[in-house]
Design an enzyme around this catalytic site. Structure first.
Site, short mmCIF file in Angstrom:
data_model
loop_
_atom_site.label_atom_id
_atom_site.label_comp_id
_atom_site.label_asym_id
_atom_site.label_seq_id
_atom_site.Cartn_x
_atom_site.Cartn_y
_atom_site.Cartn_z
N ARG A 110 0.81 -1.23 0.00
CA ARG A 110 0.00 0.00 0.00
C ARG A 110 0.84 1.27 0.00
NH1 ARG A 110 -3.56 -3.13 3.51
NH2 ARG A 110 -5.43 -3.64 2.32
N LYS A 157 4.39 11.21 -11.19
CA LYS A 157 3.56 10.40 -12.09
C LYS A 157 4.25 9.05 -12.31
CE LYS A 157 1.02 13.84 -14.78
NZ LYS A 157 0.75 14.37 -16.14
N GLU A 211 11.92 17.83 -24.30
CA GLU A 211 11.19 18.23 -23.09
C GLU A 211 11.69 19.57 -22.57
OE1 GLU A 211 8.57 16.88 -21.89
OE2 GLU A 211 8.53 14.88 -22.76
N LYS A 214 9.72 22.60 -13.68
CA LYS A 214 8.85 21.46 -13.37
C LYS A 214 8.44 21.47 -11.91
CE LYS A 214 6.91 17.40 -14.27
NZ LYS A 214 7.61 16.17 -14.68
N GLU A 240 -2.79 17.78 -11.34
CA GLU A 240 -3.18 18.18 -12.70
C GLU A 240 -4.65 18.59 -12.80
OE1 GLU A 240 -2.86 16.22 -17.05
OE2 GLU A 240 -1.02 16.07 -15.86
N ARG A 259 -0.91 22.40 -14.17
CA ARG A 259 0.00 21.31 -14.49
C ARG A 259 -0.28 20.75 -15.88
NH1 ARG A 259 2.39 16.29 -10.79
NH2 ARG A 259 3.53 15.33 -12.51
N ASN A 304 1.66 19.30 -20.61
CA ASN A 304 1.27 18.40 -21.69
C ASN A 304 1.43 19.03 -23.07
OD1 ASN A 304 0.48 16.31 -19.93
ND2 ASN A 304 -1.52 17.26 -19.61
N HIS A 349 2.25 16.91 -26.02
CA HIS A 349 2.02 15.52 -25.65
C HIS A 349 0.66 14.99 -26.08
CE1 HIS A 349 5.59 16.33 -23.39
NE2 HIS A 349 5.65 15.09 -22.93
N HIS A 355 1.75 11.93 -27.95
CA HIS A 355 1.47 10.58 -27.48
C HIS A 355 0.71 9.79 -28.53
CE1 HIS A 355 1.91 11.19 -22.82
NE2 HIS A 355 3.07 11.10 -23.46
N HIS A 358 10.22 8.98 -27.95
CA HIS A 358 9.28 9.88 -27.27
C HIS A 358 9.59 11.35 -27.58
CE1 HIS A 358 6.65 11.47 -24.15
NE2 HIS A 358 7.67 12.17 -23.68
#
Length: 362
Positions: free
Chosen positions: A124, A146, A188, A230, A240, A244, A248, A251, A255, A267
């Site tokens: 957990r 993330k 990035e 960041k 997000e 935030r 993206n 992206h 993506h 990527h």
């Protein structure tokens, strides 16, 4: 020169330490977390061959005999199956792990995402330390919490928010990267410049030669400036719900291009193309000046990133973007630049507008 930046998240705050040779400090960074009973290092096979022994020795130096678990490198292995295999291996470690154990992610973004997801779900939730070894992970995926894996329906669709307890960045590891991998991270960096810092774009453009020469000082400055952006964005919007989403940029389309290419396209290359498409969408809506979009394309091209790709279908990419986790209520959300250093989010891009933007990079 050592640089330390703080990601301010209340009781989940943590330091990002940037220094040449920092892998050798990994044990001390882990021990500083306090009440650590054991450690487990997770790395891909390629990175483990370079840095696995040094990381293990650093941990043993503080009394932690951490086993090294590996998996095959690459995005195709960022799957639920690999996650399950790593989780099985962690649970079988001897001595047995407990709630005071720490997972150490040693490698690039795929490793950080997988190891972080193992840490988020094992018992957990275990603490974990990010020790990124690629520029892409240094400036992006190692900071922010993330974690997760890909699914056949799309990239990063299974995962959890789980902040690291520390991030240790050794810029000397970038010396073993190929130019192609370095470009991945530079994409990035360009993204951060477009969303927050116009001066950073100039720094990246002028610094290409020392970056590719693996100049430690230039790379340290590059990493620190990007981590600062960041960290500030994440501190303001951890989950997000608001700004935030600006991270993206490039992206949403990128993506989809990556999945459409069955992950045969790097990527960073996919994000570069995504940034160009989203910039063209911004120009088409009158949000961004033509010369700003052209400047972005020029910088990406000088860095050796792709600025053209034939055969992209608006219909096919549209279907992939509908399944993207960034979509809301069936609407695809795009981050569009309004200037170099500023962006906005829209959810009403038409198929015709997307088709026209794709045609500009065909």
């Amino acid at each position: 020169m050592t640089r330390t930046l703080r990601v301010e998240l209340g009781e989940r705050s943590y330091d990002v330490r940037i220094a040449p040779g920092a892998v050798s400090d990994l044990g001390e960074a882990t021990a500083r977390l306090g009440a650590v009973s054991s450690g487990v290092i997770i790395s891909d096979e390629t990175v483990a061959a370079h840095y696995g022994r040094a990381a293990g020795e650093a941990l043993r130096a503080v009394g932690l005999d951490a086993p090294l678990l590996t998996f095959p490198p690459g995005e195709p292995h960022k799957t639920f199956a690999t996650y399950g295999e790593l989780l099985d291996a962690v649970l079988q470690c001897q001595p047995a792990i407990d709630r005071r154990s720490v997972i150490i992610a040693l490698g690039g973004g795929v490793t950080g995402d997988l190891a972080g997801f193992v840490a988020a779900t094992c018992l957990r939730g275990l603490r974990f330390v990010q020790c990124p070894t690629t520029l892409l992970a240094d400036v992006d995926s190692a900071v922010g919490g993330k974690t997760g894996v890909d699914h056949a329906a799309g990239k990063n669709l299974i995962g959890a928010f789980h902040q690291p307890s520390a991030v240790v960045i050794d810029v000397q590891t970038l010396g073993t990267l190929s130019d192609a991998e370095l470009r991945n991270g530079l994409a990035e960096c360009v993204k951060h410049a477009v969303i927050r810092d116009a001066d950073l774009l100039t720094f990246i453009d002028h610094g290409a030669k020392p970056f590719f020469a693996r100049d430690v000082d230039a790379l340290s400055e590059l990493v620190a400036r990007n981590v600062a952006i960041k960290a500030a964005v994440v501190a303001g919007d951890e989950r997000e719900y608001g700004d935030r989403a600006h991270l993206n940029f490039g992206h949403t389309v990128g993506h989809a291009i990556e999945v459409d290419a069955d992950y045969t396209l790097a990527h960073g290359s996919a994000v570069a193309l995504g940034m160009l498409v989203e910039s063209e969408l911004a120009v088409g809506r009158g949000l961004l000046a033509r010369d700003a979009a052209d400047r972005l394309g020029d910088v990406l091209e000088r860095l050796g990133l792709p600025v053209r790709r034939a055969g992209l279908s608006a219909e096919r990419l549209g279907r992939l973007m509908q399944r993207d986790k960034k979509a809301r209520a069936g609407k695809v959300r795009f981050v569009l630049p309004t200037a170099i250093g500023s962006v906005t989010v829209v959810d009403d891009v038409t198929d015709d507008a997307l088709r026209e933007a794709l045609q500009r990079i065909a």
